[in-house]
Scaffold this motif. Structure first.
Motif, short mmCIF file in Angstrom:
data_model
loop_
_atom_site.label_atom_id
_atom_site.label_comp_id
_atom_site.label_asym_id
_atom_site.label_seq_id
_atom_site.Cartn_x
_atom_site.Cartn_y
_atom_site.Cartn_z
N LEU A 5 0.85 -1.19 0.00
CA LEU A 5 0.00 0.00 0.00
C LEU A 5 0.88 1.24 0.00
O LEU A 5 1.81 1.35 0.81
CB LEU A 5 -0.90 0.00 1.24
CG LEU A 5 -1.77 1.23 1.48
CD1 LEU A 5 -2.79 1.37 0.36
CD2 LEU A 5 -2.46 1.12 2.84
N PRO A 30 -3.76 6.50 -8.16
CA PRO A 30 -4.75 5.48 -7.77
C PRO A 30 -5.06 4.50 -8.90
O PRO A 30 -5.31 3.31 -8.63
CB PRO A 30 -5.97 6.32 -7.40
CG PRO A 30 -5.39 7.61 -6.91
CD PRO A 30 -4.19 7.85 -7.80
N ALA A 89 -5.98 -4.84 -13.17
CA ALA A 89 -6.84 -4.17 -12.20
C ALA A 89 -8.18 -4.92 -12.12
O ALA A 89 -8.54 -5.63 -13.07
CB ALA A 89 -7.07 -2.72 -12.62
N ASP A 135 -3.08 3.17 -10.81
CA ASP A 135 -2.02 2.16 -10.89
C ASP A 135 -2.33 0.96 -10.01
O ASP A 135 -1.60 -0.04 -10.06
CB ASP A 135 -0.67 2.76 -10.47
CG ASP A 135 -0.16 3.80 -11.45
OD1 ASP A 135 0.41 4.81 -10.98
OD2 ASP A 135 -0.31 3.60 -12.67
N THR A 136 -3.38 1.05 -9.22
CA THR A 136 -3.75 -0.06 -8.35
C THR A 136 -4.09 -1.29 -9.18
O THR A 136 -4.92 -1.24 -10.09
CB THR A 136 -4.96 0.32 -7.48
OG1 THR A 136 -4.58 1.37 -6.58
CG2 THR A 136 -5.46 -0.87 -6.68
N VAL A 165 -0.44 -4.15 -5.69
CA VAL A 165 -0.07 -2.76 -5.43
C VAL A 165 -1.35 -1.96 -5.28
O VAL A 165 -2.20 -1.97 -6.18
CB VAL A 165 0.79 -2.18 -6.57
CG1 VAL A 165 1.01 -0.68 -6.36
CG2 VAL A 165 2.12 -2.92 -6.67
N THR A 166 -1.49 -1.30 -4.15
CA THR A 166 -2.66 -0.48 -3.89
C THR A 166 -2.21 0.95 -3.65
O THR A 166 -1.37 1.20 -2.78
CB THR A 166 -3.44 -0.98 -2.67
OG1 THR A 166 -3.80 -2.35 -2.86
CG2 THR A 166 -4.71 -0.16 -2.46
N VAL A 167 -2.75 1.87 -4.43
CA VAL A 167 -2.38 3.27 -4.32
C VAL A 167 -3.58 4.03 -3.76
O VAL A 167 -4.65 4.07 -4.37
CB VAL A 167 -1.97 3.86 -5.67
CG1 VAL A 167 -1.51 5.31 -5.51
CG2 VAL A 167 -0.87 3.02 -6.31
N SER A 168 -3.39 4.63 -2.61
CA SER A 168 -4.47 5.37 -1.97
C SER A 168 -4.41 6.85 -2.36
O SER A 168 -3.33 7.42 -2.52
CB SER A 168 -4.38 5.24 -0.46
OG SER A 168 -3.18 5.80 0.02
N ARG A 203 0.13 -5.90 -15.50
CA ARG A 203 -0.76 -5.66 -14.37
C ARG A 203 -2.21 -5.91 -14.75
O ARG A 203 -2.58 -5.81 -15.92
CB ARG A 203 -0.59 -4.24 -13.83
CG ARG A 203 -1.05 -3.14 -14.78
CD ARG A 203 -0.72 -1.77 -14.21
NE ARG A 203 -1.20 -0.68 -15.07
CZ ARG A 203 -0.96 0.60 -14.87
NH1 ARG A 203 -0.22 0.97 -13.82
NH2 ARG A 203 -1.44 1.51 -15.69
#
Length: 121
Positions: A11, A87, A40, A89-90, A117-120, A38
């Motif tokens: 994260l 975000p 999503a 890119d999560t 991968v988590t983008v906040s 990747r």
């Protein structure tokens, strides 16, 4: 056979950076291309970046300028440095390898299990 194991997901806040690593083992002498893809939620798996034996690289337009792919000389490891994360890119990021020069998802012969991968925001 080639085994690929990813690490480095997690994260991270938007604007941050992350480095993903992939360790390859087995018949790595047969590999000509290594790369990162990747997927999503609800979307198809897509290219992030690839690198070939001659060092040539391909990057998806969505990540150009923010991502750098690198590989060690004996092809046992490929890294992906991602900067200015967004975000969008999560995703689950997958390491892949191919016995040919390609960057197409369908051209990859071996896949890792992926790292999230988590983008906040």
């Amino acid at each position: 056979q080639v085994r690929l194991v990813e690490s480095g997901g997690g994260l991270v806040q938007a604007g941050g950076s992350l480095k993903l690593s992939c360790a390859a083992s087995g018949m790595i002498v047969s590999i000509r291309t290594m790369g990162w893809y990747r997927q999503a939620p609800g979307k198809q798996r897509e290219l992030v970046a690839t690198i070939s034996n001659d060092g040539s690289t391909n990057y998806a337009d969505s990540v150009k300028g923010r991502v750098t792919i690198s590989r060690d000389n004996n092809k046992s490891r490929v890294d992906l440095q991602v900067n200015s994360l967004k975000p969008e890119d999560t995703a689950v990021y997958y390491c892949a390898a191919a016995r040919r020069d390609t960057y197409y998802v369908g051209g990859m012969d071996y896949w890792g299990k992926g790292t999230l991968v988590t983008v906040s925001s």
